[in-house]
Design an enzyme around this catalytic site. Structure first.
Site, PDB file in Angstrom:
ATOM      1  N   GLU B  63     -17.698  16.296  -4.195  1.00  0.00           N
ATOM      2  CA  GLU B  63     -17.013  17.585  -4.209  1.00  0.00           C
ATOM      3  C   GLU B  63     -17.986  18.743  -4.023  1.00  0.00           C
ATOM      4  O   GLU B  63     -17.634  19.776  -3.447  1.00  0.00           O
ATOM      5  CB  GLU B  63     -16.221  17.774  -5.509  1.00  0.00           C
ATOM      6  CG  GLU B  63     -14.963  16.921  -5.608  1.00  0.00           C
ATOM      7  CD  GLU B  63     -15.209  15.531  -6.174  1.00  0.00           C
ATOM      8  OE1 GLU B  63     -16.400  15.164  -6.386  1.00  0.00           O
ATOM      9  OE2 GLU B  63     -14.234  14.805  -6.418  1.00  0.00           O
ATOM     10  N   PHE B 125      -6.019  11.826 -19.603  1.00  0.00           N
ATOM     11  CA  PHE B 125      -6.981  11.255 -18.669  1.00  0.00           C
ATOM     12  C   PHE B 125      -7.302  12.258 -17.557  1.00  0.00           C
ATOM     13  O   PHE B 125      -6.400  12.807 -16.935  1.00  0.00           O
ATOM     14  CB  PHE B 125      -6.423   9.962 -18.063  1.00  0.00           C
ATOM     15  CG  PHE B 125      -7.355   9.352 -17.040  1.00  0.00           C
ATOM     16  CD1 PHE B 125      -8.617   8.902 -17.409  1.00  0.00           C
ATOM     17  CD2 PHE B 125      -6.970   9.254 -15.702  1.00  0.00           C
ATOM     18  CE1 PHE B 125      -9.479   8.357 -16.465  1.00  0.00           C
ATOM     19  CE2 PHE B 125      -7.832   8.714 -14.762  1.00  0.00           C
ATOM     20  CZ  PHE B 125      -9.090   8.268 -15.142  1.00  0.00           C
ATOM     21  N   GLN B 126      -8.563  12.494 -17.338  1.00  0.00           N
ATOM     22  CA  GLN B 126      -9.062  13.444 -16.332  1.00  0.00           C
ATOM     23  C   GLN B 126      -8.531  14.858 -16.523  1.00  0.00           C
ATOM     24  O   GLN B 126      -8.277  15.566 -15.556  1.00  0.00           O
ATOM     25  CB  GLN B 126      -8.775  12.924 -14.918  1.00  0.00           C
ATOM     26  CG  GLN B 126      -9.573  11.661 -14.626  1.00  0.00           C
ATOM     27  CD  GLN B 126      -9.622  11.291 -13.157  1.00  0.00           C
ATOM     28  OE1 GLN B 126      -8.684  11.543 -12.413  1.00  0.00           O
ATOM     29  NE2 GLN B 126     -10.722  10.688 -12.752  1.00  0.00           N
ATOM     30  N   LYS B 175       0.002  18.114 -11.706  1.00  0.00           N
ATOM     31  CA  LYS B 175       0.565  17.093 -10.818  1.00  0.00           C
ATOM     32  C   LYS B 175       2.086  17.170 -10.748  1.00  0.00           C
ATOM     33  O   LYS B 175       2.670  17.019  -9.677  1.00  0.00           O
ATOM     34  CB  LYS B 175       0.132  15.707 -11.303  1.00  0.00           C
ATOM     35  CG  LYS B 175       0.501  14.599 -10.328  1.00  0.00           C
ATOM     36  CD  LYS B 175      -0.108  13.263 -10.731  1.00  0.00           C
ATOM     37  CE  LYS B 175       0.181  12.222  -9.665  1.00  0.00           C
ATOM     38  NZ  LYS B 175      -0.394  10.909 -10.031  1.00  0.00           N
ATOM     39  N   MET B 484     -41.718  25.407  -4.677  1.00  0.00           N
ATOM     40  CA  MET B 484     -41.665  26.716  -5.319  1.00  0.00           C
ATOM     41  C   MET B 484     -42.055  26.617  -6.792  1.00  0.00           C
ATOM     42  O   MET B 484     -42.698  27.519  -7.341  1.00  0.00           O
ATOM     43  CB  MET B 484     -40.271  27.324  -5.170  1.00  0.00           C
ATOM     44  CG  MET B 484     -40.201  28.788  -5.543  1.00  0.00           C
ATOM     45  SD  MET B 484     -41.402  29.800  -4.666  1.00  0.00           S
ATOM     46  CE  MET B 484     -40.399  30.442  -3.323  1.00  0.00           C
TER      47      MET B 484
END
Ligand SMILES: Cc1ncc(C[n+]2csc(CCOP(=O)(O)OP(=O)(O)O)c2C)c(N)n1
Ligand SMILES: [Mg+2]
Lengths: 172, 572
Positions: B63, B125-126, B175, B484
């Protein structure tokens, strides 16, 4: 310096979270914050009492609040003629001897006893912060069991006596 | 006859549609042509609706890759990049990109799935409170609570993301809202009483700036990314030329002014040019346009533009006066404001001496490095890339030394070809951003200049590059170190290289080969030039592993806490 700021906001879920999060992120110290509906159910009024370092920080605060999509209006009332009130509930220990004394003490504050039990009374007082503080100090010797304060809510007076110093911020 | 027609129209007015279909409808209405995303449980209904549609979807392999690609797309097209991710981990994987887009003002519209409204708040869940998590790093965010609200919310989201000061807007869709049927009604025009960006400037303030220009002897323009968002390059050029005002760029403003113009001073800030920084130090009038005076630009504020009247043009009022005390605040779009200024300001100050002084500084103290024919100097590598692409390419970078060398040595002269993570400094940004940039602007060559460290943060997107056969050239500026960090440890921590040397590395060319991508190693200038030219000609994905000298530092430099005039490493 201590500022009293009101924000008129759309009554969206999370809007309070948005504003307090913003204040925290930008390191402003919130002294109190109150929220309630306005006459329009879709719009709420938030009163924030906040400590800011200087004018520059204050300008930032007002602009950042204003920038929120759900915020319709932001006003710094501090330098205006205003009415500002908070309500406090103070539970004080009592004995049969002290009960009437307490009544005398609270009278000039226009406070009232709203609950009584054998060992204590609960006093309701409304006023600006100083008045509430003063009453608490007077009651302290009797033994304060619990205090619950709402925080300040405020609005400008109908008539503004003097032209107050409205800082010219570049909001537009 | 007539009656049934009316009835039909009535019926179409209350057309029932699922939330997922409403989303597709809205995306088409907004003219969205490409989505960057990754599926999962909570967005299954959305992906099912997408299955029937023609909207292109880029399946990245993480993602974070999707959101950085969307940022690259947004940066070169000026249009919102659109991202879809599932609830919980899908959504939290986007967080870095959202914060990056917020601080660099990139327009994004992000759709996250959420668990069903019936279980929100139960640690299902999630489930992750992505609206809460992203509140401080989005321009605005929403959770959809009623399916009928979807079209209006999406329209608002695009409007907010793309107008005013652009930024990311997140829409969280539970959902059951995606699957629920609701009466679809095309949204009316956006009405947001609390959001009315000021586009047209206050003419009184513009007049004040015109007056200041008329008397200034040492004016300088600092042009930032706001100029690019507004498409105000031509106006800035006219302003500079009409009044003979030298121009410096912020890191993100590169490309808003031609780098070969005699009035151009270069980039200002921590690794800016001496001439640009001295101009900001000595000026008597500083005109900041679409720049936010961030600490990497200003150095110690007590030494920044202390002798100057500061004029600040920005579309975001909250930027004005935030870091630098401003005498002439102008809220407005850079294009409209500078146009108005061009109409107002008829007389110029006498800047001849100032322009001469700065051009002297520019030629006496240019960017410099020790040349060496046997090895490959990173600075030289960037010059070669400029030469081979004739300065026409879209160049993206990661974060670190290679980023600064690209900013210093590529020489950007055209707008919207420079894609870098400025405010957040996100390693792992450059390569996926190049994918999005190529998709957004397929007509130009795209070069992703990355570090050997940062490339390893998002290299999984090599899959996408190969799948789409996107001709992006990945140039790894391989110094076998987190350069750096190593540089700061060398200069400020007495060479204690704590966790910054990474001599154990994959064979990057073999790695590319594993994905079916061609590649080469370059260890000298000649190899770099040859292989880069080959990559450019091949018009296919290519990885060039450039073994540059590993002890090189980025100079000149303003050490942290120092003033803008106290540069170290200036050409002697
Ligand atoms: C995600 C993230 N983690 C850590 C850092 C801190 N950081 C800044 S530059 C840098 C080194 C980058 O190394 P490399 O990608 O090899 O680039 P180089 O500086 O060597 O060109 C690091 C670790 C960062 N900017 N981003
Ligand atoms: Mg490196």
């Amino acid at each position: 310096m201590r500022r009293i700021i009101t924000a008129t906001v759309l009554n969206q879920s999370g809007v309070l979270n948005r504003l307090t999060g913003l204040l925290t992120k930008r390191q402003f110290n919130i002294e109190s914050i109150t929220v309630g509906h306005s006459d329009d159910p879709g719009i709420s009024k938030i009163t924030i009492v906040v400590q800011v370092e200087d004018d520059r920080k204050l300008e930032q605060l007002l602009k950042q609040l204003h920038k929120q999509i759900d915020v319709l209006k932001v006003k710094d009332l501090t330098d205006m003629a205003l009415v500002a009130r908070e309500l406090a509930l103070i539970k004080v220990l009592t004995t049969p001897d002290t009960r009437s004394e307490i009544k005398v003490i609270i009278e000039p504050f226009r406070a009232s006893i709203i609950d009584v039990s054998l060992e204590n009374v609960t006093i309701e007082v409304t006023g600006d912060n100083d008045k509430v503080e003063a009453l608490i100090e007077l009651l302290r010797p009797y033994g304060i069991k619990e205090i619950s304060r709402t925080g300040l809510t405020a609005m400008p007076r109908g008539t503004q006596r003097t032209v107050y110093n409205l800082n010219q911020f570049s909001i537009i | 006859m007539k009656a049934s027609w009316v009835a039909d129209e009535e019926k179409s007015k209350v057309q029932m549609m699922s939330g997922a279909d409403m989303l597709m409808e809205a995306l088409e209405k907004e003219g969205v042509e490409v989505l960057f995303g990754y599926p999962g449980g909570a967005v299954l209904p959305i992906y099912d609706a997408l299955y029937k549609k023609k909207i292109r979807h880029i399946l990245t392999r993480h993602e974070q890759g999707a959101i950085h690609a969307a940022q690259g797309f947004a940066r070169v097209t000026g249009k919102a990049g659109v991202v879809i991710a599932t609830s919980g981990p899908g959504a939290t994987n986007l967080v870095t990109g959202i914060a990056d887009a917020m601080i660099d003002s990139l327009p994004l519209v992000i759709f996250t799935g959420q668990v069903a409204t019936t279980v929100i708040g139960t640690d299902a869940f999630q489930e992750a409170d992505i609206v809460g998590v992203t509140m401080p790093i989005t321009k605005h965010n929403y959770q959809v609570r009623r399916v009928e609200d979807l079209p209006g919310i999406i329209q608002e989201a695009f409007h907010i993301a793309q107008s005013g000061r652009p930024g990311p807007v997140l829409v969280d869709i539970p959902k059951d809202i995606s699957t629920a049927l609701g009466a679809y009604a095309a949204p009316k025009d956006v009405s947001l009483p609390g959001y009315q960006p000021t586009v047209m400037p206050n003419l009184l303030q513009v007049k004040r700036l015109a007056d200041a220009i008329a008397t200034a002897k040492k004016p300088v323009i600092l042009a930032g990314a706001g100029v690019l968002f507004a498409g105000a390059e031509k106006e800035i050029l006219s302003l500079a030329e009409q009044h003979r005002i030298p121009v410096a760029n912020t890191l993100l403003g590169l490309g808003s002014f031609p780098s070969d113009h005699p009035l151009f001073l270069g980039m200002a800030g921590m690794h800016g040019t001496y001439a640009a920084n001295i101009a900001l130090y000595e000026c008597d009038l500083l005109i900041g346009i679409g720049a936010r005076f961030d600490d990497r630009l200003t150095g110690d504020l007590n030494h920044f533009a202390q002798k100057a009247a500061v004029a600040h043009i920005d579309i975001d009022p909250a930027e004005i006066g935030k870091n630098v005390e401003t005498l002439i605040p102008i809220v407005g779009c850079a294009k409209h404001t500078v146009s108005a200024l061009l109409r107002e300001s008829t007389s110029s100050g006498d800047t001849a001496e100032w322009v001469y002084h700065l051009s002297e500084l520019k030629s006496s103290y240019p960017l410099w490095y020790k040349k060496d024919d046997k090895t490959l100097k990173p600075q030289r590598l960037l010059e070669i890339i400029h030469e081979e692409t004739k300065g026409e390419a879209i160049v993206t970078t990661d974060v670190g030394q290679h980023q600064m060398w690209t900013a210093q040595y590529y020489g950007f002269s055209k707008p919207n070809r420079w894609v870098t993570s400025g405010g957040l400094g996100t390693m792992g940004f450059g390569f996926p951003a190049a994918i999005g940039a190529k998709i957004g602007n397929p007509g130009l060559p795209v070069v992703a200049v990355t570090g050997d460290g940062g490339f390893q943060m998002t290299l999984q997107e090599l899959s996408v590059l190969q799948e789409l056969k996107l001709p992006v050239i990945i140039v790894i500026v391989n110094n076998q170190s987190l350069g750096m960090v190593r540089q700061w440890q060398e200069i400020f921590y007495e060479e204690r290289y704590s966790q910054s040397l990474i001599p154990v590395q994959p064979d990057f060319v073999k790695l590319a080969a594993a994905y079916g991508i061609d590649g080469a190693v370059a260890g000298t200038e000649e190899e770099a030039r040859q292989e880069f030219a080959r990559a450019l000609a091949s018009n296919s994905p290519f990885l060039l592993d450039c073994r540059v000298t590993s002890d090189e530092n980025v100079y000149p430099m303003i050490a942290p806490g120092k003033g803008i005039h106290q540069m170290i490493g200036v050409k002697p």
